[in-house]
Enzyme design. Structure first.
Site, short mmCIF file in Angstrom:
data_model
loop_
_atom_site.label_atom_id
_atom_site.label_comp_id
_atom_site.label_asym_id
_atom_site.label_seq_id
_atom_site.Cartn_x
_atom_site.Cartn_y
_atom_site.Cartn_z
N ARG A 66 0.83 -1.30 0.16
CA ARG A 66 -0.02 0.10 0.13
C ARG A 66 0.92 1.10 0.02
NH1 ARG A 66 -3.29 -2.89 3.45
NH2 ARG A 66 -5.16 -3.93 2.53
N LYS B 88 3.39 11.64 -11.15
CA LYS B 88 2.97 10.72 -12.13
C LYS B 88 3.56 9.24 -12.22
CE LYS B 88 0.04 14.16 -14.78
NZ LYS B 88 0.02 14.85 -15.97
N GLU C 210 10.93 18.43 -24.63
CA GLU C 210 10.07 18.42 -23.24
C GLU C 210 10.93 19.94 -22.71
OE1 GLU C 210 7.68 17.34 -22.07
OE2 GLU C 210 7.48 15.16 -22.83
N LYS D 291 8.38 22.99 -13.17
CA LYS D 291 7.77 22.03 -13.02
C LYS D 291 7.06 21.98 -11.42
CE LYS D 291 6.16 17.52 -13.70
NZ LYS D 291 6.16 16.20 -14.57
N GLU E 220 -3.40 17.78 -11.38
CA GLU E 220 -3.97 18.24 -12.56
C GLU E 220 -5.48 18.65 -12.69
OE1 GLU E 220 -1.97 16.37 -16.00
OE2 GLU E 220 -3.56 16.93 -17.29
N ARG F 245 -1.84 22.19 -14.18
CA ARG F 245 -0.83 21.32 -14.39
C ARG F 245 -0.97 21.01 -16.06
NH1 ARG F 245 1.60 16.21 -10.96
NH2 ARG F 245 2.85 15.61 -12.86
N ASN G 91 1.32 19.40 -20.73
CA ASN G 91 0.88 18.89 -21.69
C ASN G 91 0.93 19.62 -23.10
OD1 ASN G 91 0.50 16.66 -20.24
ND2 ASN G 91 -1.66 17.38 -19.71
N HIS H 60 1.08 18.02 -26.55
CA HIS H 60 1.15 16.50 -26.50
C HIS H 60 -0.34 16.05 -26.81
CE1 HIS H 60 4.19 17.05 -23.62
NE2 HIS H 60 4.28 15.69 -23.23
N HIS I 8 0.41 12.88 -29.19
CA HIS I 8 -0.04 11.41 -28.85
C HIS I 8 -0.60 10.98 -30.14
CE1 HIS I 8 -0.44 12.67 -24.31
NE2 HIS I 8 0.72 12.01 -24.57
N HIS J 77 9.06 10.29 -28.45
CA HIS J 77 8.17 11.04 -27.39
C HIS J 77 8.40 12.51 -27.70
CE1 HIS J 77 5.06 12.19 -24.66
NE2 HIS J 77 5.98 12.97 -24.10
N1 GLY Z 1 4.18 15.03 -17.82
C1 GLY Z 1 3.25 15.94 -17.42
C2 GLY Z 1 2.93 16.05 -16.12
O1 GLY Z 1 3.78 15.73 -15.47
O2 GLY Z 1 2.12 16.61 -15.56
#
Ligand code: GLY
Length: 374
Positions: A126, A148, A190, A232, A242, A246, A250, A253, A257, A271
């Site tokens: 957990r 993430k 990025e 960031k 997000e 946040r 993207n 993106h 994608h 990517h």
């Molecule tokens: N890669 C985008 C984020 O971490 O929100």
């Protein structure tokens, strides 16, 4: 720089706050940074076979010299690892190693390893703490920071996962020396995203210094990573899960994608290459909608060209679906809300915003012209 060797960026998340250290020698010198987190002198390291060959020895030697016992697992390198089979293998290995709630799991590698191992740490007993040691530029400026974690599903990328913040991130700039040039430049997609979304001064700094940092200037590389991580960290501190801001991370993106799906997630398009092309397309769309000055997309593309990077769909090798097909793929994006595709557009370099109000015909026209190289 807070010391001659590394800079520290703090991700402020209350009880889950942590530091991101950016500098050289952090892999070999990891013991000193990890020690305060250890309840017993033992860590489990998960990496991939390529990264193991380049960096596992330095990490292990430094830890063992400090009296820390290291057990390690090397998974196959590549995006295909980021699914249930290798995830299960990783979790079961951690259990076999008797990793306890208070132990630390170390993710040594690029975005695939960081995401997979972070998710394994999120669900193991957990939740155990984990430390990110990102070895690719993409992982250092983006995926290792912000919590993430996850794996891919047959239905799409990153669809299974959890928010689980690391306890510490060690971004060793020296690890970038061993990256193939194409992979470094993909990560740079990025980097440039950060300037475009929220800091025009940073973008101007990249225009001036990008070629030298790509050529290997360590001081410039450290500064580029530190500034991106600081941006960031600030965004994540304000919007961890997000709910709003946040999503700006993207930028590029939604297009990316679709292009990645259209190229089968293969090495036809990495990517970060897709992110760079996607950023250029987002600026093109913004200019055509009258949101930003007409010169801005040209400035974005000129910088990508100066870096030797792809900047348009027409530069992707092989066949692609037509504009309608790409738009269909964009509709699979995680940013679809109530059936409406949301775009990150810009009022200028450094001024991105989220909108659901984009005419379908405008997107189709941008895609169609980009595919024709116009
Ligand atoms: N890669 C985008 C984020 O971490 O929100």
């Amino acid at each position: 720089m807070t010391s001659p060797e590394f800079a520290t960026v703090r991700v402020e998340l209350g009880a889950r706050s942590y530091d991101v250290l950016v500098g050289r020698g952090l892999i070999a010198g990891a013991a000193g940074h990890l020690a305060p987190f250890l309840h017993r002198p033992r860590v489990a390291v998960v990496t991939d076979e390529n990264v193991a060959a380049a960096h596992l020895h330095a990490l292990t030697a430094g830890l063992e010299a400090a009296g820390i016992v290291v057990v390690s697992l090397a998974l196959p390198a590549g995006e295909a690892t980021k699914g249930w089979p290798q995830f299960t293998r990783c979790v079961e290995w951690l259990l076999e190693q008797k990793v306890e709630r208070r132990d630390i799991v170390v993710a040594l590698g690029g975005g695939v390893i960081g995401d997979l191992v972070g998710f394994a740490a999120a669900v193991l007993r957990r939740g155990v703490r984990f430390v990110q040691v990102p070895t690719s530029l993409l992982a250092q400026v983006d995926s290792s920071v912000g919590g993430k974690t996850g794996i891919n599903a047959p239905q799409g990328k990153n669809l299974i996962g959890a928010f689980h913040q690391p306890a510490l991130v060690l971004a060793d700039i020296g690890a970038l020396d061993t990256l193939p040039g194409r992979e470094f430049l993909s990560g740079y997609g990025e980097v440039v995203k950060y300037g475009l979304l929220g800091d025009a001064d940073y973008f101007a700094w990249l225009e001036e210094n990008g070629p030298a940092l790509a050529a290997g200037d360590v001081g410039l590389r450290s500064e580029a990573v530190r500034r991106a991580v600081q941006m960031k960290a600030d965004i994540v501190a304000r919007d961890e899960t997000e709910q709003g801001e946040r999503a700006l991370l993207n930028l590029g993106h939604t297009f990316c994608h679709a292009l990645e799906a259209a190229t089968g997630y293969s090495d036809r398009l990495l990517h970060g290459e897709g992110v760079a092309i996607g950023c250029a397309l987002a600026f093109e769309l913004s200019a055509r909608l009258g949101l930003c000055a007409q010169e801005e997309p040209g400035r974005v593309r000129a910088h990508l060209a100066a870096m030797g990077m792809k900047r348009d769909i027409s530069e992707i090798p092989g066949d692609l679906p037509g504009p309608e097909g790409l738009l269909e793929l964009m509709a699979q994006d995680k940013k679809v809300v109530d059936g409406t595709l949301r775009f990150i557009l810009a009022r200028g370099i450094g001024a991105a915003f989220v909108t659901g109000d984009v005419p379908r015909d405008a997107v189709l026209a941008v895609l169609s012209d980009a595919m024709a190289g116009r």
